[in-house]
Design an enzyme around this catalytic site. Structure first.
Site, PDB file in Angstrom:
ATOM      1  N   GLU A  22      -3.470  64.911  40.339  1.00  0.00           N
ATOM      2  CA  GLU A  22      -4.779  65.096  40.960  1.00  0.00           C
ATOM      3  C   GLU A  22      -5.896  64.382  40.178  1.00  0.00           C
ATOM      4  O   GLU A  22      -7.066  64.711  40.321  1.00  0.00           O
ATOM      5  CB  GLU A  22      -5.108  66.572  41.128  1.00  0.00           C
ATOM      6  N   ASP A  64      -1.481  58.812  47.465  1.00  0.00           N
ATOM      7  CA  ASP A  64      -0.345  59.558  48.005  1.00  0.00           C
ATOM      8  C   ASP A  64       0.424  58.734  49.036  1.00  0.00           C
ATOM      9  O   ASP A  64      -0.149  58.257  50.021  1.00  0.00           O
ATOM     10  CB  ASP A  64      -0.819  60.844  48.670  1.00  0.00           C
TER      11      ASP A  64
END
Length: 659
Positions: free
Chosen positions: A125, A215
């Protein structure tokens, strides 16, 4: 001579520990497999890939041919594999010893598999705290990924961020690549021609590198992306456009790092990508922050001012959500116990690492903490670890401490089968009730919180304008009809044995000094007792004849509203499942059978009570829109106190299913 910009292209693949196998399989078939097979057709297109370690293990076991294709691309020099913590923890949120252990575990897997040791790391993250530098360096990581936002917060300008920078912590160096937000929002949502034009424009401006790492699920899992990326040919069009352009070349991060010098030293603030800084704020602060950003955007100042409108940090999720904080502090406590062993068994280390997977500790655009099966996976591993540690180093049956640092003391009562945790918060309720044989915490529920995105419910469904497809960040839709009552925040945590008198919650219980697990208030004495796999709760009422007493249990049942969860009456009848309301005017015994749990709860009362059952649901955001998720079975037992000195006993037995 034409100047070419170097496209540093990377994708990150991750599935949460505890995710459903069918979900992971679909992700592979719709995204990972077509992505790898497409890229394999273009050996000249060089790129980077990160798979979280436990997902890599899962895919190598179930789809060996596809993963062998990836290994072949590594060995022919087309792909660079990045490392990270093995189970994808937020490194800053786990102890330094575990940071090193997690990184070393995945490093070894990648090296053993391909023969190429990783030199780059994906930062989960992109949560940056400088304290992670020593662990990365100690495991031979030379560079890591952060967002361009991290460097913009230091005063850097966007045009400066076309290479890597250096930092240090206590004299230990690490290099940092800043991911372009402009590319993150274009790939794969903008038309291929627009992507190529953007990259060529960077070359025309003399930029050395265009840095992308995001991602892989955006390339096939997010709404509309599978058709767009593969069936409509977006990915091949981009690859072929890049390879055909004299203004764009591709490289691995390793090659670029070896050939280029650092752009200089930077010291980053504790931050993540800009969206995370909004998600981590509670209401009403999150709403104020959103309004501030919207105002700056409307005034045309957002790009100039965003670095100075900081928002929160990832650790704020632990202050926003008491449930996440409790899991986190339980994890830290067990990590310390494990570290005290000379040579801990590998299965205990693995259980700790799986419990450190980031997904269940926070909530942003998608499920995370709101998904019961992800929290359950954390608790499953925590309890497996705790049971293993207790077998090696038995604990005292009672312990008193403020584990979660909330200013209120917790009392832990444990047996080989059960653990009960009470908190001195006046509620007299159980905040944790864990079964070691079942590896399950029945107190693993989630209260209703006011989320900033709830303000968007009721808006018209979003419609994407222009070419390309919409990002999931911009989609507004609801999976079910929602009512304003579905969004009302809870006044109290979703605990077990929360008492009320005449429909008013009792919040003035005090711990009895003379007897552990006993509480008292005016007219009521309450006591908990553990025996084998049964918890007994007893009340004595004095001077309360005719008053209406109720106690509520919020029970985390893994089947939720699925077909494997059901109520069974004393006579064997099945009145319904956990997702249905239940009303019994007189009940002495009730069984809650749960096929996912692989066990059952037996509720037995010393006198017949009125019983009401209903599902407790929250409303959260997912890739597909707003949805209700069942978090717990809410059982309320009601009794009119018959005289001025009487007692009530309720037994809750927890047992594995017999087969």
């Amino acid at each position: 001579m034409t100047h070419a910009v170097t496209l540093l292209f990377g994708v990150h693949a991750h599935q949460p520990v505890g995710n459903f196998p069918e979900v992971i399989e679909e992700a592979h078939l719709r995204c990972y497999r077509p992505f790898l097979h497409t890229l394999h057709d273009y050996p000249a297109f060089r790129f980077a890939v990160h798979f979280s370690g436990w997902l890599l293990d899962w895919l190598r076991e179930r789809f060996p041919a596809d993963m062998a294709l990836l290994a072949a691309m590594v060995q022919r020099g087309q792909v660079e594999l990045f490392s990270s913590g093995d189970t994808e923890p937020v490194l800053a949120a786990i102890p330094p010893r575990d940071r090193v252990g997690q990184l070393a575990t995945l490093n070894a897997k990648l090296t053993d598999w391909t023969g190429v040791p990783p030199r780059g790391a994906w930062l989960t993250e992109r949560v940056w705290e400088s304290s992670v530098v020593p662990a990365l360096a100690a495991t031979d990581i030379r560079y890591a990924m952060v967002d361009d936002y991290h460097l913009l917060c230091t005063g850097k300008q966007v045009d400066e961020l076309d290479g890597y920078f250096s930092t240090e912590e206590g004299g230990v160096p690490l290099d940092l690549f800043p991911i372009s937000e402009a590319l993150r929002y274009r790939l794969p949502f903008a038309p291929a021609a627009e992507v190529i034009s953007h990259l060529e424009n960077l070359a025309d401006r003399g930029q050395a590198a265009a840095i992308y790492f995001d991602d892989i699920e955006k390339f096939g899992i997010w709404p509309e992306t599978h058709e767009w990326v593969y069936q409509r040919g977006w990915l091949r069009a981009v690859i072929e456009g890049v390879l055909a352009s004299p203004k764009i070349r591709t490289a691995t991060y390793a090659d670029f790092h070896a050939q280029q010098a650092s752009r200089g030293i930077v010291y980053l603030p504790s931050t993540s990508y800009s969206e995370m800084n909004q998600w981590s704020l509670p209401m009403p602060a999150a709403g104020i922050y959103a309004q501030l950003l919207a105002g700056e955007k409307a005034a045309g100042r957002i790009d100039q001012h965003r670095p100075f409108i900081r928002g929160g940090i990832w650790r704020n999720f632990l202050t926003r959500y008491a449930e996440a904080n409790w899991m986190h502090k339980r994890m830290l406590g067990l990590s310390a116990r494990l570290a005290a062993l000379d040579q801990p068994a590998p299965e205990l280390v693995s259980a700790l690492y799986r419990a450190q997977a980031n997904d269940a500790y926070w909530h942003g655009l998608f499920g995370g903490l709101y998904l019961p099966h992800l929290r359950r996976a954390v608790w499953n591993n925590l309890l497996a670890l705790e049971a293993g540690l207790d077998a090696l180093q038995p604990r005292a049956p009672l312990a008193v401490l403020d584990l979660d640092l909330d200013g209120r003391i917790e009392m832990f009562a444990s047996t080989p089968a059960l653990q009960l945790v009470l908190r001195n918060d006046g509620l007299g309720a159980a905040h944790e009730l864990s079964s070691y044989p079942l590896r399950h915490n029945f107190g693993d529920t989630l209260r209703r919180y006011h989320e900033q995105y709830h303000e968007r419910i009721g808006e018209s469904p979003s419609q994407h304008q222009g070419e390309g497809i919409a990002s999931a960040h911009d989609i507004v839709r609801s999976k079910q009809p929602l009512d304003v009552t579905d969004l009302l925040p809870d006044a109290h945590p979703r605990v077990l044995w929360l008492d009320a008198l005449d429909e008013r919650t009792l919040s003035d219980y005090q711990w009895a000094a003379a007897e552990p697990l006993s509480l008292q208030r005016d007219g009521v004495a309450k006591r908990y007792a553990l025996s084998e796999g049964t918890l007994t709760v007893s009340w004595r009422f004095v001077g309360l004849a005719g008053r209406h007493f109720a106690t509520t249990l919020n029970l985390a049942m893994p089947s939720c509203d699925g077909f494997l969860g059901r109520y069974v009456l004393e006579d064997g009848r099945i009145p319904g499942g956990f997702g249905q309301p239940l009303s019994l005017p007189r009940c002495s015994r009730l069984t809650l059978e749960d096929g996912v749990l692989g066990g059952a709860l037996q509720l037995a009362c010393s006198v017949p009570l009125q019983l009401r059952g209903q599902p407790h649901r929250t409303v959260s955001q997912s890739e597909a829109g707003f949805e209700q998720i069942m978090q717990a079975v809410e059982i309320t037992l009601l009794w009119t106190i018959p005289d001025d000195d009487c007692s009530l006993h309720i037994h809750l037995g927890m047992e594995p299913a017999t087969s």
